[in-house]
Motif scaffolding. Sequence first.
Motif, PDB file in Angstrom:
ATOM      1  N   THR A   1     -62.254 -20.107 -58.073  1.00 48.85           N
ATOM      2  CA  THR A   1     -63.069 -19.508 -57.012  1.00 48.85           C
ATOM      3  C   THR A   1     -62.496 -19.823 -55.637  1.00 48.85           C
ATOM      4  N   VAL A   2     -62.241 -21.110 -55.390  1.00 51.79           N
ATOM      5  CA  VAL A   2     -61.699 -21.525 -54.098  1.00 51.79           C
ATOM      6  C   VAL A   2     -60.270 -21.014 -53.936  1.00 51.79           C
ATOM      7  N   LEU A   3     -59.504 -21.008 -55.026  1.00 57.12           N
ATOM      8  CA  LEU A   3     -58.121 -20.540 -54.960  1.00 57.12           C
ATOM      9  C   LEU A   3     -58.055 -19.072 -54.560  1.00 57.12           C
ATOM     10  N   LEU A   4     -58.923 -18.265 -55.131  1.00 55.87           N
ATOM     11  CA  LEU A   4     -58.938 -16.839 -54.807  1.00 55.87           C
ATOM     12  C   LEU A   4     -59.254 -16.624 -53.333  1.00 55.87           C
ATOM     13  N   GLU A   5     -60.226 -17.369 -52.824  1.00 61.53           N
ATOM     14  CA  GLU A   5     -60.586 -17.236 -51.411  1.00 61.53           C
ATOM     15  C   GLU A   5     -59.438 -17.691 -50.510  1.00 61.53           C
ATOM     16  N   SER A   6     -58.757 -18.763 -50.894  1.00 66.80           N
ATOM     17  CA  SER A   6     -57.628 -19.262 -50.110  1.00 66.80           C
ATOM     18  C   SER A   6     -56.489 -18.257 -50.101  1.00 66.80           C
ATOM     19  N   LYS A   7     -56.224 -17.655 -51.255  1.00 70.44           N
ATOM     20  CA  LYS A   7     -55.165 -16.656 -51.329  1.00 70.44           C
ATOM     21  C   LYS A   7     -55.539 -15.404 -50.527  1.00 70.44           C
ATOM     22  N   ARG A   8     -56.813 -15.038 -50.559  1.00 72.11           N
ATOM     23  CA  ARG A   8     -57.257 -13.871 -49.803  1.00 72.11           C
ATOM     24  C   ARG A   8     -57.044 -14.102 -48.303  1.00 72.11           C
ATOM     25  N   THR A   9     -57.399 -15.285 -47.834  1.00 73.85           N
ATOM     26  CA  THR A   9     -57.210 -15.615 -46.421  1.00 73.85           C
ATOM     27  C   THR A   9     -55.734 -15.599 -46.048  1.00 73.85           C
ATOM     28  N   PHE A  10     -54.901 -16.180 -46.913  1.00 70.20           N
ATOM     29  CA  PHE A  10     -53.457 -16.211 -46.666  1.00 70.20           C
ATOM     30  C   PHE A  10     -52.890 -14.793 -46.636  1.00 70.20           C
ATOM     31  N   ALA A  11     -53.329 -13.955 -47.574  1.00 73.93           N
ATOM     32  CA  ALA A  11     -52.829 -12.588 -47.664  1.00 73.93           C
ATOM     33  C   ALA A  11     -53.175 -11.796 -46.403  1.00 73.93           C
ATOM     34  N   MET A  12     -54.408 -11.952 -45.912  1.00 71.00           N
ATOM     35  CA  MET A  12     -54.819 -11.234 -44.706  1.00 71.00           C
ATOM     36  C   MET A  12     -54.030 -11.712 -43.487  1.00 71.00           C
ATOM     37  N   LYS A  13     -53.834 -13.017 -43.393  1.00 75.85           N
ATOM     38  CA  LYS A  13     -53.117 -13.576 -42.251  1.00 75.85           C
ATOM     39  C   LYS A  13     -51.659 -13.141 -42.229  1.00 75.85           C
ATOM     40  N   ASN A  14     -51.050 -13.057 -43.406  1.00 70.43           N
ATOM     41  CA  ASN A  14     -49.620 -12.755 -43.487  1.00 70.43           C
ATOM     42  C   ASN A  14     -49.332 -11.306 -43.883  1.00 70.43           C
TER      43      ASN A  14
ATOM     44  N   GLU B   1     -49.932  -8.593 -50.175  1.00 69.08           N
ATOM     45  CA  GLU B   1     -50.883  -8.398 -51.253  1.00 69.08           C
ATOM     46  C   GLU B   1     -51.304  -9.750 -51.828  1.00 69.08           C
ATOM     47  N   ILE B   2     -52.579  -9.855 -52.193  1.00 78.03           N
ATOM     48  CA  ILE B   2     -53.087 -11.136 -52.691  1.00 78.03           C
ATOM     49  C   ILE B   2     -52.362 -11.576 -53.964  1.00 78.03           C
ATOM     50  N   ASP B   3     -51.935 -10.622 -54.800  1.00 81.23           N
ATOM     51  CA  ASP B   3     -51.226 -10.966 -56.035  1.00 81.23           C
ATOM     52  C   ASP B   3     -49.842 -11.536 -55.763  1.00 81.23           C
ATOM     53  N   ASP B   4     -49.344 -11.336 -54.540  1.00 82.68           N
ATOM     54  CA  ASP B   4     -48.009 -11.828 -54.183  1.00 82.68           C
ATOM     55  C   ASP B   4     -48.058 -13.208 -53.536  1.00 82.68           C
ATOM     56  N   VAL B   5     -49.246 -13.791 -53.417  1.00 83.51           N
ATOM     57  CA  VAL B   5     -49.384 -15.111 -52.791  1.00 83.51           C
ATOM     58  C   VAL B   5     -49.222 -16.186 -53.861  1.00 83.51           C
ATOM     59  N   PRO B   6     -48.148 -16.977 -53.812  1.00 82.09           N
ATOM     60  CA  PRO B   6     -47.987 -18.042 -54.814  1.00 82.09           C
ATOM     61  C   PRO B   6     -48.946 -19.190 -54.573  1.00 82.09           C
ATOM     62  N   THR B   7     -49.288 -19.897 -55.618  1.00 78.43           N
ATOM     63  CA  THR B   7     -50.234 -21.001 -55.514  1.00 78.43           C
ATOM     64  C   THR B   7     -49.738 -22.084 -54.568  1.00 78.43           C
ATOM     65  N   TYR B   8     -48.413 -22.288 -54.512  1.00 80.14           N
ATOM     66  CA  TYR B   8     -47.898 -23.348 -53.655  1.00 80.14           C
ATOM     67  C   TYR B   8     -48.007 -23.026 -52.163  1.00 80.14           C
ATOM     68  N   SER B   9     -48.414 -21.792 -51.827  1.00 82.23           N
ATOM     69  CA  SER B   9     -48.540 -21.416 -50.420  1.00 82.23           C
ATOM     70  C   SER B   9     -49.899 -21.760 -49.829  1.00 82.23           C
ATOM     71  N   VAL B  10     -50.861 -22.146 -50.662  1.00 81.50           N
ATOM     72  CA  VAL B  10     -52.208 -22.429 -50.178  1.00 81.50           C
ATOM     73  C   VAL B  10     -52.586 -23.866 -50.531  1.00 81.50           C
ATOM     74  N   ARG B  11     -53.708 -24.321 -49.942  1.00 77.66           N
ATOM     75  CA  ARG B  11     -54.197 -25.677 -50.194  1.00 77.66           C
ATOM     76  C   ARG B  11     -55.697 -25.636 -50.440  1.00 77.66           C
ATOM     77  N   THR B  12     -56.110 -25.847 -51.669  1.00 77.18           N
ATOM     78  CA  THR B  12     -57.525 -25.940 -52.006  1.00 77.18           C
ATOM     79  C   THR B  12     -57.947 -27.408 -51.956  1.00 77.18           C
ATOM     80  N   PRO B  13     -59.256 -27.694 -51.974  1.00 77.72           N
ATOM     81  CA  PRO B  13     -59.689 -29.100 -52.020  1.00 77.72           C
ATOM     82  C   PRO B  13     -59.101 -29.873 -53.198  1.00 77.72           C
ATOM     83  N   LEU B  14     -58.929 -29.222 -54.344  1.00 76.52           N
ATOM     84  CA  LEU B  14     -58.329 -29.914 -55.484  1.00 76.52           C
ATOM     85  C   LEU B  14     -56.878 -30.269 -55.201  1.00 76.52           C
TER      86      LEU B  14
END
Length: 384
Positions: free
Chosen positions: A178-191, A194-207
């Motif tokens: 849930t948090v990962l999807l929101e983080s990727k969505r924010t990253f995708a909009m900023k950059n 496409e959200i599917d093109d955002v790698p996990t290592y590009s975002v930072r969730t609380p976990l």
Amino acid sequence: MVEEQKNYINKLYEYIVDEISISDTMLDKAIKSYDAVGKWLGDCDPSLDVKIMPQGSVNLGTVIKPISDEDDYDIDLVCLLKNGGEMKASEIKEIVGRRLKEHKTYNEMLEDEGKRCWTLRYDEFHMDILPSVPKNHLYIEPEKTEIRLTHKLDNGSYIDKFSNPAKYKLWFEDRMKTVLLESKRTFAMKNQVEIDDVPTYSVRTPLQKAIQLLKRHRDISFANDKEGVAPISIIITTLAARAYNNETNVYDALNGILSRMAYYIEKDESGKYKICNPVMEEENFADKWAIEPEKAKAFFDWLERAKEEIITKPMLLEGVVEQSKLVKSCFGDKVTNRAYNRIGEETRIARENQNLYTSNLKGGVSTVVDEDSKPIPGHTFYGE
């Protein structure tokens, strides 16, 4: 007052994560480096159908800076020979090593053969390349991704080992989906990607942030670990992911994780500790605890220390001086100082803009307004 203190510590930890995370420049350099290595290895024999994949902390977005300038980053890669299912363990290892030695630059960077990997030494990081083939002669993402790798014994012989880093990553992402999807969505909009093109290592969730802080605390706690008993990253990562309960800030995530981690450590019928790979139950990340019980003791001692130093004590200490001493002992002087300086600068700007408030009910100062808040006037430095 308790809530204000928690919010302050949460912000502090957020800023420390920024300090210990790999920089975008370094990450870009690492990606370009493994792409180049992958192309060279892939060109060795087209019939093998070579696939290069990142694994470990870089792939999960939990990599941290080394505590010493003398140390370097660890970049882990899987070199999968997709059509090499019939190869013996020794052949899997040898064909990758031979190809690296055929490249003049890589040959000069290549270290002695490791138990499972070939290692290339760069200026600021080292790259561990894990030769492997599909476990059952077939590799199809995301359904069939088990790999067979090779392990070199002390007597020089090779045996098969098995893993599934691709499926582990999917499991890890699902623990914070849930948090990962929101983080990727924010990253995708900023950059503007496409959200599917955002790698996990590009975002930072609380976990992810919690794991980074725990690994940093581990590194500081075992800075003089001559016995080699420090908890390994895969155990910290796995237990933290299991214990994570969708907390939305890093302090709450750490609090929940540290209070629940031990629940996910099992024992088998013979009394041996088990921390199973969540995607390969036959793989026990704590298998060495049975023959080296000091590793188990070190883990549980560290866990209690982390609870006290990261969660309990910071909430009890009054005053920045005493609190900063504790936080420095957990995460290091330089990164802690920079985090405090950042908070200080934000507070100064908020005061000058008259966006800083005090509450008679809660105590302390904040940029958050409630019904009891009163603005703190900005400094004028010229008296009345």
